[in-house]
Design a protein around this motif. Sequence first.
Motif, PDB file in Angstrom:
ATOM      1  N   PRO A   1      -2.570  25.871  42.582  1.00  0.00           N
ATOM      2  CA  PRO A   1      -1.833  26.400  43.735  1.00  0.00           C
ATOM      3  C   PRO A   1      -2.742  26.617  44.945  1.00  0.00           C
ATOM      4  CG  PRO A   1      -2.217  28.133  42.143  1.00  0.00           C
ATOM      5  CD  PRO A   1      -2.684  26.855  41.486  1.00  0.00           C
ATOM      6  N   VAL A   2      -2.149  26.501  46.118  1.00  0.00           N
ATOM      7  CA  VAL A   2      -2.833  26.755  47.392  1.00  0.00           C
ATOM      8  C   VAL A   2      -2.109  27.894  48.099  1.00  0.00           C
ATOM      9  CG1 VAL A   2      -3.476  25.794  49.623  1.00  0.00           C
ATOM     10  CG2 VAL A   2      -3.557  24.350  47.584  1.00  0.00           C
ATOM     11  N   ASP A   3      -2.863  28.895  48.621  1.00  0.00           N
ATOM     12  CA  ASP A   3      -2.268  30.046  49.288  1.00  0.00           C
ATOM     13  C   ASP A   3      -2.182  29.815  50.794  1.00  0.00           C
ATOM     14  OD1 ASP A   3      -1.989  31.376  46.941  1.00  0.00           O
ATOM     15  OD2 ASP A   3      -3.762  32.661  47.187  1.00  0.00           O
ATOM     16  N   PHE A   4      -1.032  30.184  51.389  1.00  0.00           N
ATOM     17  CA  PHE A   4      -0.821  30.128  52.834  1.00  0.00           C
ATOM     18  C   PHE A   4      -0.470  31.523  53.345  1.00  0.00           C
ATOM     19  CE2 PHE A   4      -0.222  25.634  52.143  1.00  0.00           C
ATOM     20  CZ  PHE A   4      -0.709  25.062  53.290  1.00  0.00           C
ATOM     21  N   ASP A   5      -0.973  31.851  54.534  1.00  0.00           N
ATOM     22  CA  ASP A   5      -0.575  33.086  55.219  1.00  0.00           C
ATOM     23  C   ASP A   5       0.282  32.679  56.407  1.00  0.00           C
ATOM     24  OD1 ASP A   5      -0.483  35.811  55.894  1.00  0.00           O
ATOM     25  OD2 ASP A   5      -2.064  35.507  57.378  1.00  0.00           O
ATOM     26  N   ILE A   6       1.551  33.072  56.427  1.00  0.00           N
ATOM     27  CA  ILE A   6       2.506  32.663  57.456  1.00  0.00           C
ATOM     28  C   ILE A   6       2.941  33.892  58.257  1.00  0.00           C
ATOM     29  CG2 ILE A   6       4.791  31.656  57.875  1.00  0.00           C
ATOM     30  CD1 ILE A   6       4.404  29.998  55.363  1.00  0.00           C
ATOM     31  N   VAL A   7       2.869  33.790  59.601  1.00  0.00           N
ATOM     32  CA  VAL A   7       3.304  34.877  60.483  1.00  0.00           C
ATOM     33  C   VAL A   7       4.683  34.523  61.035  1.00  0.00           C
ATOM     34  CG1 VAL A   7       2.835  36.143  62.596  1.00  0.00           C
ATOM     35  CG2 VAL A   7       0.945  35.496  61.104  1.00  0.00           C
TER      36      VAL A   7
ATOM     37  N   THR B   1      10.814  27.977  43.926  1.00  0.00           N
ATOM     38  CA  THR B   1      10.900  26.815  43.037  1.00  0.00           C
ATOM     39  C   THR B   1       9.750  26.940  42.050  1.00  0.00           C
ATOM     40  OG1 THR B   1       9.443  25.395  44.343  1.00  0.00           O
ATOM     41  CG2 THR B   1      11.780  25.447  44.967  1.00  0.00           C
ATOM     42  N   GLN B   2       9.602  25.940  41.167  1.00  0.00           N
ATOM     43  CA  GLN B   2       8.499  25.960  40.215  1.00  0.00           C
ATOM     44  C   GLN B   2       7.148  25.847  40.913  1.00  0.00           C
ATOM     45  OE1 GLN B   2       9.319  22.833  37.405  1.00  0.00           O
ATOM     46  NE2 GLN B   2      10.522  24.180  36.057  1.00  0.00           N
ATOM     47  N   SER B   3       7.144  25.235  42.106  1.00  0.00           N
ATOM     48  CA  SER B   3       5.875  25.028  42.809  1.00  0.00           C
ATOM     49  C   SER B   3       5.740  25.866  44.074  1.00  0.00           C
ATOM     50  CB  SER B   3       5.718  23.548  43.170  1.00  0.00           C
ATOM     51  OG  SER B   3       6.776  23.149  44.036  1.00  0.00           O
ATOM     52  N   LEU B   4       6.696  26.734  44.360  1.00  0.00           N
ATOM     53  CA  LEU B   4       6.646  27.534  45.586  1.00  0.00           C
ATOM     54  C   LEU B   4       6.961  28.983  45.261  1.00  0.00           C
ATOM     55  CD1 LEU B   4       6.274  27.485  48.650  1.00  0.00           C
ATOM     56  CD2 LEU B   4       8.708  27.021  48.882  1.00  0.00           C
ATOM     57  N   GLN B   5       6.054  29.864  45.619  1.00  0.00           N
ATOM     58  CA  GLN B   5       6.167  31.268  45.237  1.00  0.00           C
ATOM     59  C   GLN B   5       5.682  32.163  46.388  1.00  0.00           C
ATOM     60  OE1 GLN B   5       3.330  32.986  42.325  1.00  0.00           O
ATOM     61  NE2 GLN B   5       5.130  33.404  41.056  1.00  0.00           N
ATOM     62  N   VAL B   6       6.460  33.225  46.711  1.00  0.00           N
ATOM     63  CA  VAL B   6       6.024  34.248  47.673  1.00  0.00           C
ATOM     64  C   VAL B   6       5.310  35.342  46.891  1.00  0.00           C
ATOM     65  CG1 VAL B   6       6.738  35.931  49.411  1.00  0.00           C
ATOM     66  CG2 VAL B   6       7.969  33.766  49.202  1.00  0.00           C
ATOM     67  N   ILE B   7       4.007  35.558  47.178  1.00  0.00           N
ATOM     68  CA  ILE B   7       3.237  36.538  46.404  1.00  0.00           C
ATOM     69  C   ILE B   7       2.925  37.809  47.199  1.00  0.00           C
ATOM     70  CG2 ILE B   7       2.208  34.791  44.924  1.00  0.00           C
ATOM     71  CD1 ILE B   7      -0.296  34.917  46.631  1.00  0.00           C
ATOM     72  N   GLY B   8       3.170  37.802  48.509  1.00  0.00           N
ATOM     73  CA  GLY B   8       2.932  39.001  49.314  1.00  0.00           C
ATOM     74  C   GLY B   8       3.754  38.977  50.587  1.00  0.00           C
TER      75      GLY B   8
ATOM     76  N   SER C   1      15.751  43.170  73.594  1.00  0.00           N
ATOM     77  CA  SER C   1      15.623  42.701  72.224  1.00  0.00           C
ATOM     78  C   SER C   1      14.394  43.334  71.598  1.00  0.00           C
ATOM     79  CB  SER C   1      15.513  41.176  72.189  1.00  0.00           C
ATOM     80  OG  SER C   1      14.325  40.758  72.814  1.00  0.00           O
ATOM     81  N   SER C   2      14.354  43.323  70.258  1.00  0.00           N
ATOM     82  CA  SER C   2      13.209  43.850  69.524  1.00  0.00           C
ATOM     83  C   SER C   2      12.474  42.693  68.869  1.00  0.00           C
ATOM     84  CB  SER C   2      13.668  44.855  68.467  1.00  0.00           C
ATOM     85  OG  SER C   2      14.253  45.966  69.081  1.00  0.00           O
ATOM     86  N   ASP C   3      11.166  42.807  68.750  1.00  0.00           N
ATOM     87  CA  ASP C   3      10.323  41.742  68.224  1.00  0.00           C
ATOM     88  C   ASP C   3       9.676  42.224  66.936  1.00  0.00           C
ATOM     89  OD1 ASP C   3       9.127  39.294  68.185  1.00  0.00           O
ATOM     90  OD2 ASP C   3       7.431  39.885  69.418  1.00  0.00           O
ATOM     91  N   TYR C   4       9.766  41.488  65.866  1.00  0.00           N
ATOM     92  CA  TYR C   4       9.209  41.871  64.571  1.00  0.00           C
ATOM     93  C   TYR C   4       8.302  40.758  64.059  1.00  0.00           C
ATOM     94  CZ  TYR C   4      12.897  45.294  64.873  1.00  0.00           C
ATOM     95  OH  TYR C   4      13.713  46.294  65.298  1.00  0.00           O
ATOM     96  N   VAL C   5       7.238  41.158  63.416  1.00  0.00           N
ATOM     97  CA  VAL C   5       6.289  40.204  62.858  1.00  0.00           C
ATOM     98  C   VAL C   5       6.177  40.456  61.366  1.00  0.00           C
ATOM     99  CG1 VAL C   5       3.935  39.363  62.894  1.00  0.00           C
ATOM    100  CG2 VAL C   5       4.999  40.096  64.999  1.00  0.00           C
ATOM    101  N   LEU C   6       6.412  39.408  60.551  1.00  0.00           N
ATOM    102  CA  LEU C   6       6.277  39.501  59.100  1.00  0.00           C
ATOM    103  C   LEU C   6       5.167  38.576  58.640  1.00  0.00           C
ATOM    104  CD1 LEU C   6       9.961  39.563  57.824  1.00  0.00           C
ATOM    105  CD2 LEU C   6       8.390  41.453  58.110  1.00  0.00           C
ATOM    106  N   GLN C   7       4.481  39.005  57.607  1.00  0.00           N
ATOM    107  CA  GLN C   7       3.405  38.216  57.043  1.00  0.00           C
ATOM    108  C   GLN C   7       3.768  37.913  55.598  1.00  0.00           C
ATOM    109  OE1 GLN C   7      -0.892  39.064  58.087  1.00  0.00           O
ATOM    110  NE2 GLN C   7      -0.849  39.813  56.004  1.00  0.00           N
ATOM    111  N   ALA C   8       3.936  36.645  55.272  1.00  0.00           N
ATOM    112  CA  ALA C   8       4.352  36.238  53.927  1.00  0.00           C
ATOM    113  C   ALA C   8       3.235  35.475  53.243  1.00  0.00           C
ATOM    114  CB  ALA C   8       5.608  35.376  54.004  1.00  0.00           C
ATOM    115  N   ASP C   9       3.107  35.678  51.929  1.00  0.00           N
ATOM    116  CA  ASP C   9       2.090  35.022  51.124  1.00  0.00           C
ATOM    117  C   ASP C   9       2.815  34.096  50.144  1.00  0.00           C
ATOM    118  OD1 ASP C   9      -0.098  34.233  49.783  1.00  0.00           O
ATOM    119  OD2 ASP C   9      -0.755  36.228  49.152  1.00  0.00           O
ATOM    120  N   ILE C  10       2.626  32.770  50.276  1.00  0.00           N
ATOM    121  CA  ILE C  10       3.383  31.778  49.499  1.00  0.00           C
ATOM    122  C   ILE C  10       2.416  30.947  48.667  1.00  0.00           C
ATOM    123  CG2 ILE C  10       4.903  29.760  49.639  1.00  0.00           C
ATOM    124  CD1 ILE C  10       5.951  30.893  52.255  1.00  0.00           C
TER     125      ILE C  10
END
Length: 543
Positions: free
Chosen positions: A172-178, A210-217, A57-66
């Motif tokens: 708004p509060v920024d989260f970094d999710i892996v 949604t109005q309160s949830l946004q992916v910015i990166g 299998s292959s393993d991928y890591v994504l970083q999302a900015d919400i």
Amino acid sequence: RMALPKAVGYMVVLVVICYSLENQGYTQSPNEFFEELMGTNASHIHAREKRATTLNSSDYVLQADISISDLERLRTLLNTFSPLLINGTVEITSIIATTVCSSNMSGYQCRCEQSFAWSYNSCIDHGACDAIIGDTCGCINALPADGQYCQLNTSGPVTPPLLPSPTPPNDPVDFDIVLDLRIPVFSVPSDFINLFRETLRRIQLPYNITQSLQVIGLNFTTACYPNSTGGLQCHCEEPFAWSCDKCNSFGACSNATSQTCGCINGLPSDGEFCEPITNITQCLNTTTVTPSPTPPNDPVDFDIVLDLRIPVFSVPSDFINLFRETLRRIQLPYNITQSLQVIGLNFTTACYPNSTGGLQCHCEEPFAWSCDKCNSYGACSNATSQTCGCINGLPSDGGFCEPITNITQCPSPTTVTPSPTPPNDPVDFDIVLDLRIPVFSVPSDFINLFRETLRRIQLPYNITQSLQVIGLNFTTACYPNSTGGLQCHCEEPFAWSCDKCNSFGACSNATSQTCGCINGLPSDGEFCEPITNITQCPSPTTG
């Protein structure tokens, strides 16, 4: 290929959709919701458990900015997440919040979630808003413009996150999710990585869920897939790289530099992935020990051996005498430069061809050959119990004549005193006569004449009343061949042993165990032996 955009879409908006469902009073758990949506059962592995990557299998890591306004609800949602299987091929193994950024009166503060921290460079560049411990901090006074977020903290004890002050509902509060994805290799096309990159590039950011949830990166940092040896290679996407300690621990497989590498042979078990190149600390340089400088006036002595090979035809016949005389005229010490001086010069060894086409190596005074060299090559003159001044050959180990004072005394051979015999009891002796006869002084059929002469001797042959020859054997005849070397032939019924045939090369009538002629005369004093005395050669091993 059609499943790829769908898989990426689920991966990017998974948290967002679940948050929206809870925000609208939807009480069904995220996993149950996706089981109904995808028509498959989700994996029930415990959340946050680190699993070993399978080699197929292959393993991928994504970083999302919400961007989100309700921080606690999102934390609760992530705490209830467990690995999720999509279409039976793609598995989202973990979703981890790393960074929370919120605005204050003067700007932004970005705090790290539990088990994560800012690198030392980020703490210094943006200003730490808490203590710097172990080259890391948990909070900085800015939102990095280069896409950097908190990294897994492996330098010290993990401290619980500092919760930000309550923010107004619309702040708004920024989260970094892996996101760590495990996708079986057999279920995707060979160009999956390129398709995955292209799909991510097509996502329009910021992406309003949604109005309160946004992916910015959204950053694709690390891709791991099987290599030709059955292991894993983990490559970094631009502008990310592995730190030098990971390159050293797992081994760089490509484009290694003094501080980073873009690929390592394995997936770290500590949950780390490729980092932004600007976050990576410079590797420590190997300490080079500088030797103490030699005082300018402290001379160093060197002993240099010069081995000169001079064609005989290019020099006069008295060259050795001329060479000695030239060396004697050199005034010592002899200054070559201000810092280079010859303080001693010794002519030790002279080798030149002899009448048989071989070499004789003579020692100059006060040098001599050691006894082992005299025994190995045969002394050609003035041999003593411990040294000799000339040997029949040039040693292949680079040895030359040594000062006589350096030569160790040879062990004296043990002499066995024979028991006295009665006056009338004869004693037999076997004597080997080695005759060297210049070719130009005898007729061309000398060998035949010599054989005939020996045959005519009547045996036993009385020399005196007490000395009698009872046997006479002509064993070996050596004479020059057409190439200027020697060929040594055996008379009947004698032959060379197989080791001599192998060492010197057989020139005629070779058998599996003997030969009657070799190309040269052994320097150990051996001659042809009776065929009945020769031991059978070992048969070569066939693989």
